[in-house]
Enzyme design. Structure first.
Site, PDB file in Angstrom:
ATOM      1  N   VAL A  16       0.823  -1.208   0.000  1.00 29.38           N
ATOM      2  CA  VAL A  16       0.000   0.000   0.000  1.00 29.38           C
ATOM      3  C   VAL A  16       0.859   1.261   0.000  1.00 29.38           C
ATOM      4  CG1 VAL A  16      -1.723   1.320   1.293  1.00 29.38           C
ATOM      5  CG2 VAL A  16      -1.882  -1.172   1.187  1.00 29.38           C
ATOM      6  N   ASP A  34      10.294   3.144   6.321  1.00 31.24           N
ATOM      7  CA  ASP A  34      10.037   1.747   6.648  1.00 31.24           C
ATOM      8  C   ASP A  34      11.101   1.270   7.628  1.00 31.24           C
ATOM      9  OD1 ASP A  34       8.211  -0.595   5.101  1.00 31.24           O
ATOM     10  OD2 ASP A  34       9.922  -1.356   6.244  1.00 31.24           O
ATOM     11  N   ARG A  39      14.297  -3.590   2.798  1.00 29.48           N
ATOM     12  CA  ARG A  39      13.244  -3.110   1.900  1.00 29.48           C
ATOM     13  C   ARG A  39      13.622  -1.749   1.310  1.00 29.48           C
ATOM     14  NH1 ARG A  39       9.226  -3.761  -1.782  1.00 29.48           N
ATOM     15  NH2 ARG A  39       7.474  -2.345  -1.438  1.00 29.48           N
ATOM     16  N   THR A  87      -2.647  -4.351   9.378  1.00 27.83           N
ATOM     17  CA  THR A  87      -3.537  -4.591  10.510  1.00 27.83           C
ATOM     18  C   THR A  87      -3.987  -6.051  10.449  1.00 27.83           C
ATOM     19  OG1 THR A  87      -5.279  -3.596   9.135  1.00 27.83           O
ATOM     20  CG2 THR A  87      -4.394  -2.262  10.926  1.00 27.83           C
ATOM     21  N   THR A 122      -6.672  -0.737   7.307  1.00 25.88           N
ATOM     22  CA  THR A 122      -8.050  -1.179   7.520  1.00 25.88           C
ATOM     23  C   THR A 122      -8.288  -1.475   8.997  1.00 25.88           C
ATOM     24  OG1 THR A 122      -8.080  -2.160   5.322  1.00 25.88           O
ATOM     25  CG2 THR A 122      -9.790  -2.859   6.858  1.00 25.88           C
ATOM     26  N   CYS A 262      -6.619  -8.942   3.214  1.00 24.71           N
ATOM     27  CA  CYS A 262      -7.826  -8.104   3.189  1.00 24.71           C
ATOM     28  C   CYS A 262      -9.079  -8.928   3.480  1.00 24.71           C
ATOM     29  CB  CYS A 262      -7.951  -7.400   1.837  1.00 24.71           C
ATOM     30  SG  CYS A 262      -6.691  -6.149   1.545  1.00 24.71           S
ATOM     31  N   ARG A 333       1.186 -13.815   2.016  1.00 24.70           N
ATOM     32  CA  ARG A 333       0.633 -13.593   3.354  1.00 24.70           C
ATOM     33  C   ARG A 333      -0.770 -14.194   3.467  1.00 24.70           C
ATOM     34  NH1 ARG A 333       0.969  -7.283   3.993  1.00 24.70           N
ATOM     35  NH2 ARG A 333       0.526  -7.469   1.759  1.00 24.70           N
TER      36      ARG A 333
END
Length: 431
Positions: A16, A34, A39, A87, A122, A262, A333
């Site tokens: 995201v 980050d 990364r 989250t 979220t 999600c 994930r």
């Protein structure tokens, strides 16, 4: 203050945050932060392991002045912070807000008078103002809606989707005061192609996001349940869907594995909040239960087929083709293919996994598994069962028959099957 003079700080450079940072850099000064130095280093070299931003786009963003860092000191000059951390849920399917709280604590240490903090992660309704804002206030010593302000603009990124990108989707926006809501809306509109939808409040924006994915989860669960019913009757679910789709208002959802960060997670946030209010959301809870068990069901279908065809599970060698949680995406994930694998391993000693898109190091770290990512490693292999579990486009050109034993067969867990040898199962792997 002119919009160009804002300095945007993006916290979290994952699926995201990084695409958002690149997009915001087209019109604003942006610093992406980050905690993972690896990364940051990869991105500075132009390589996005998530495959969400092409090499040329990364290069152009860096040339425009996008700063990427793991140094907290470089974030202190920002005046608008956008939090995009994960989250997840814990082992008991309860919301795990630790990453969000940690990020809020860090941002609170940077806050100055007049700053705005926007959350994209979220959450269930109320988390932004009831959980995050108090942390910001405590760490900064500033007063909410007097010294600093907040907003919520939920992410709608669909990993692997080249059509519905962060630049092209309609984005929900909200703010803690009418003036701040307008400023946040203007900020996103400065870079989006299809505009925004300003929500009436932060809680409305949070609620809208949580039901988007929950609705899809419930619909897929319905198709999963009916698919199991029809299979027990010897009816192909794909034939049923095609026939039913002739009616103008039928919604052609497909059955399948529901994983990822999600749809497979967000409903648990709504369930948790509902239970805090004394409400037991039976439909949503049962939908989650159905979808969470589909991997086990699919594996059992394979085992039943093997038994019916006198193929000993103790001597069989199985290949699972595809391990990511959805097609054409490297993200593993919360992949539900792991449930297929673990159930099969209870009965079959030799089960290999092949996925050229998955990141082997990530799979090893998260699941403790060594997977095959190079198809050349399969050349000398010979499998009794090949379970096609994720419909990657690259699989369409593979002749799976060359990797089968003389008595072997292919299980396609998603239609249509390339060069089918047997009638495919009904399951489609999807987000």
């Amino acid at each position: 203050m002119p919009m160009r003079k804002d300095k945007i700080g993006i916290i979290g450079l994952g699926y995201v945050g990084f695409p958002l940072a690149c997009l915001m850099a087209k019109a604003h000064d942006v610093v992406g932060f980050d905690l993972k130095q690896k990364r940051v280093d990869e991105l500075l070299k132009g390589y996005d392991a998530t495959d969400e931003v092409a090499h040329d786009e990364v290069k152009h963003a860096l040339e425009r002045g996008l700063t990427l860092t793991s140094d907290p000191e470089l974030m202190k000059d920002c005046n608008i912070y956008i939090v995009t951390v994960p989250t997840p849920v814990d082992c008991c399917h309860k919301p795990d807000l630790r990453p969000l709280k940690k990020a809020s604590k860090q941002v609170g240490s940077w806050l100055k008078h007049g700053d705005i903090v926007i959350y994209e992660s979220t959450v269930y309704p109320g988390v932004t103002e009831d959980t995050c804002v108090p942390i910001l206030a405590k760490e900064s010593g500033l007063k909410y809606n007097i010294d600093f302000f907040a907003g919520y603009s939920p992410e709608r990124v669909n990993p692997g989707d080249r059509e519905h990108t962060v630049e092209t989707i309609v984005k929900i926006t909200s703010g803690s005061t009418p003036e701040v809501a307008k400023r946040i809306d203007d900020l996103y509109n400065s870079v989006l192609l299809n505009g925004t939808y300003p929500a009436r409040s932060i809680k409305v924006a949070e609620a809208a996001k949580i039901i988007e994915n929950t609705q899809r989860d419930v619909n897929i669960a319905f198709m999963n349940e009916t698919a199991m019913i029809f299979r027990s009757m010897g009816i192909d679910i794909e034939d049923v869907i095609k026939a039913a789709s002739s009616k103008w208002n039928f919604l052609p959802f497909r059955p399948g594995l529901v994983g990822g960060h999600c749809i497979g997670v967000d409903p648990y946030y709504l369930i948790h909040r509902a239970e805090l209010g004394g409400i037991k959301p039976r439909l949503i809870s049962e939908a989650r239960n159905i979808n969470d068990n589909m991997g086990h069901y699919m594996a059992k279908q394979i085992l039943d087929y093997m038994l019916a065809h006198d193929l000993s599970s103790l001597k069989a060698k199985v290949l699972i083709a595809g391990f990511t949680f959805k097609p054409n995406c490297p993200d593993t994930r919360n992949t539900k293919v792991i449930d297929v694998y673990r159930t099969l391993k209870n009965y079959i000693p030799e089960v290999d996994i092949y996925d050229p898109l998955a990141i082997a190091d990530d799979v090893k770290e998260e699941y403790g598994l060594d997977i095959i990512t190079d198809i050349q490693q399969l050349e000398a292999a010979s499998y009794d069962v090949i379970a096609l579990s994720v419909p990657h486009t690259v699989f369409e050109s593979v002749d799976w028959n060359q990797y089968l034993t003389p008595v072997g067969f292919i299980f396609n867990l998603f239609p249509p099957q390339p060069k089918p040898e047997k009638k495919p199962l009904f399951i489609r792997s999807q987000m």
